[in-house]
Write a protein that holds these residues in place. Sequence first.
Motif, short mmCIF file in Angstrom:
data_model
loop_
_atom_site.label_atom_id
_atom_site.label_comp_id
_atom_site.label_asym_id
_atom_site.label_seq_id
_atom_site.Cartn_x
_atom_site.Cartn_y
_atom_site.Cartn_z
N LEU A 117 1.65 -10.49 9.94
CA LEU A 117 2.22 -10.25 8.60
C LEU A 117 2.55 -8.77 8.32
N ILE A 118 1.85 -7.83 8.94
CA ILE A 118 2.03 -6.43 8.51
C ILE A 118 2.65 -5.53 9.59
N PHE A 119 2.78 -6.00 10.81
CA PHE A 119 3.31 -5.11 11.85
C PHE A 119 4.72 -5.50 12.23
N SER A 120 5.63 -4.53 12.12
CA SER A 120 6.98 -4.72 12.67
C SER A 120 7.61 -3.34 12.82
N SER A 121 8.70 -3.28 13.57
CA SER A 121 9.31 -1.97 13.83
C SER A 121 9.97 -1.39 12.59
N ASN A 122 10.13 -2.23 11.54
CA ASN A 122 10.77 -1.71 10.32
C ASN A 122 9.81 -0.89 9.45
N VAL A 123 8.51 -1.00 9.75
CA VAL A 123 7.53 -0.32 8.89
C VAL A 123 7.33 1.12 9.37
N PRO A 124 7.65 2.11 8.52
CA PRO A 124 7.39 3.49 8.95
C PRO A 124 5.89 3.73 9.07
N PRO A 125 5.44 4.48 10.10
CA PRO A 125 3.98 4.65 10.29
C PRO A 125 3.27 5.23 9.07
N LEU A 126 3.96 6.13 8.38
CA LEU A 126 3.33 6.76 7.21
C LEU A 126 2.97 5.73 6.14
N LEU A 127 3.70 4.62 6.13
CA LEU A 127 3.50 3.62 5.09
C LEU A 127 2.08 3.03 5.14
N TYR A 128 1.58 2.77 6.37
CA TYR A 128 0.21 2.23 6.46
C TYR A 128 -0.77 3.22 5.85
N TYR A 129 -0.54 4.48 6.18
CA TYR A 129 -1.44 5.53 5.72
C TYR A 129 -1.42 5.65 4.20
N SER A 130 -0.20 5.75 3.63
CA SER A 130 -0.10 5.92 2.17
C SER A 130 -0.66 4.70 1.45
N HIS A 131 -0.38 3.51 1.98
CA HIS A 131 -0.81 2.29 1.31
C HIS A 131 -2.31 2.07 1.44
N LEU A 132 -2.81 2.31 2.66
CA LEU A 132 -4.24 2.10 2.89
C LEU A 132 -5.08 3.05 2.03
N THR A 133 -4.65 4.33 2.02
CA THR A 133 -5.37 5.34 1.23
C THR A 133 -5.41 4.93 -0.25
N ALA A 134 -4.24 4.52 -0.76
CA ALA A 134 -4.15 4.19 -2.18
C ALA A 134 -5.01 2.97 -2.51
N VAL A 135 -4.92 1.93 -1.68
CA VAL A 135 -5.68 0.71 -1.96
C VAL A 135 -7.18 0.98 -1.85
N LEU A 136 -7.57 1.70 -0.81
CA LEU A 136 -9.01 1.96 -0.65
C LEU A 136 -9.55 2.81 -1.80
N ALA A 137 -8.79 3.85 -2.17
CA ALA A 137 -9.23 4.70 -3.28
C ALA A 137 -9.41 3.86 -4.53
N CYS A 192 16.95 -10.46 8.72
CA CYS A 192 17.16 -9.01 8.76
C CYS A 192 17.04 -8.55 10.21
N PRO A 193 17.72 -7.42 10.51
CA PRO A 193 17.89 -7.08 11.93
C PRO A 193 16.67 -6.42 12.58
N TRP A 194 15.57 -7.03 12.55
CA TRP A 194 14.42 -6.58 13.35
C TRP A 194 13.55 -7.79 13.66
N GLU A 195 12.57 -7.60 14.52
CA GLU A 195 11.78 -8.75 14.96
C GLU A 195 10.89 -9.28 13.84
N PRO A 196 10.44 -10.55 13.93
CA PRO A 196 9.54 -11.08 12.89
C PRO A 196 8.23 -10.28 12.84
N ALA A 197 7.63 -10.28 11.67
CA ALA A 197 6.38 -9.51 11.51
C ALA A 197 5.26 -10.13 12.33
N GLN A 198 4.46 -9.24 12.93
CA GLN A 198 3.27 -9.73 13.63
C GLN A 198 2.07 -9.54 12.72
#
Lengths: 40, 548
Positions: free
Chosen positions: B13-33, B5-11
Amino acid sequence: MKTKILYLILFIAVAVSIYFTYERTIVYHNFQTIESESDV
Amino acid sequence: MELLCPWEPAQYLIFSSNVPPLLYYSHLTAVLAALIFAIVLILRASQSLAVKLFLAAMLFFSAWTILDVLLWASNRPDIVLFYWSLQILLELLLFTSVLYFAFVFIAQKDLQFIWKVGLALLLAPVLVLLPTSYLLPGVDVSWCNAVENPLPNFVFTYGIEILLSFLILFISFWGISRQPWRQKEIILFTTGLIIFLIAFSSGNIIGSITDDWNVAQTGLFGMPVFIAFLAYTVVTFKTFNVKLFATQALVAGIAVLIGARLFYSTTISGTILSAVTLAGFLISGVFLVRSVKREIQQREHIEKLAGELQETNKRQETLMHFIGHEVKGYLTRDAGVFASLVEGDLGKLPDELKPLVERGLAQSRDGALSVENILTASNQKNGKVTYTKAPFDLKETAEATIAKARPNAEAKGLALSFSAGFGAPFMFNGDRAKIGDNVFKNIIDNSINYTLSGSIAVSLKKDGDKFRFSVKDTGIGITDEDKKRLFTEGGHGKDSQTVNVHSTGYGLFIAKNIVEAHGGTIRAESEGEGKGATFIVEFPVSPVKVIE
């Protein structure tokens, strides 16, 4: 006891399914790749 | 070489330019809750089946959410397809475990084995088809999205999810009809759960249809909402014996919000500041939770003591009743004997003995009356008093009561007068005996007892739509402080017992209860110590409904 056996069967079924999915995708790459139109 | 896919490999496992910043927030909040709440519950109620199922559901949800971040970050189609397949499986495991949890929570019993088999069978098509190309034939490498076979994908995943959601609703209605007293609890629980399931499912369905998977992220916000509903339900209805969760959830929630800032900080100073703030907050949070815990323990201790006190009071009341009746029996029998002696049934008494026997008779009667007052007050408090409703003349009753009280007043050298309004009919619908003996007599006796010299003026008149019975004396008066205690159970004036040693403190309390049961009012007026007092009783002129 019946429930435990059911869970065991389910666990095995899930594990087997995951294993074959792993083989299909990561080991054998048995899937199509398409490239839709994109502006990337 | 394999297409990527047209972006760099994940660093990591979770960091890459394809991940919208809001995604960390929404996912982290949900998992922690999800995880924090599940862990708190399992620590408190590890034996509860519902809690175990909730933990399983939250683990499936967390695994799904973490896989989602990995999936967004990866640029390898094979890994994406593998993660995507696992997500489908986890979605179904999540929905089945949530249904099982909902049933156990609502029905408060385990699911029958046959239903467990049924739930397991719902997973079968996906388990069989997942390793084939039937559900997910390939990957679109432009976006690293799996290509879904619409019909089977909908039937075997979303179709089953929708079916399970409806089943949860059905279980909820069934639960309410079987346990109407838990209606609010079940409605709150189901509302939270359905909001979460609809948000989660519809996000994925819209993603599947439109291929816009950004929408699916918003669905995850349903999880904190569900946790909030569940936490409220669990704390309010003391399910799983959880009492402290609200504070812990608040601390954890704020910690998550502060912690999330770490992901956004672009400078070292910003990261350090966020980390220090988080550490400081966590330390103060621990103290807050401890202090709330201490308060809860104290409150529970007080509640326990209050319960024990109530129990002791009940036992003491029963004992007091028993003793009261016994003592009253002895005093009444004594009074009977003294009365026979006074009346000469056993022959003429020697002159020197007569005053002693008369005093014995009076004291036995007073004693019996005191005990009777205490028992009446106790019965009134417990609602055990019955009133006999019949029309009678208040004036006649007042006159009869005054006639009985007159010897006592005269013995103390007090002038006792009575005046009644002319021409007015004083017919009232109520319990004549209780109004005469426990209201009029109590008030007049009271005035006689607390007036050392002077006069007592009793009056009865019709004032508008009220009958007003008043007793005005030139006695010791009532201080403002004493007025507050006057009509309370066992309430004495500060110095009242120095004037009247026999005061039980129940007379005016009984009078007040009787007057109020007849729709009337009673009050005392006095300009202060040594300035006399006026007791005023008012009854409505129109017939009132008397408590029977």
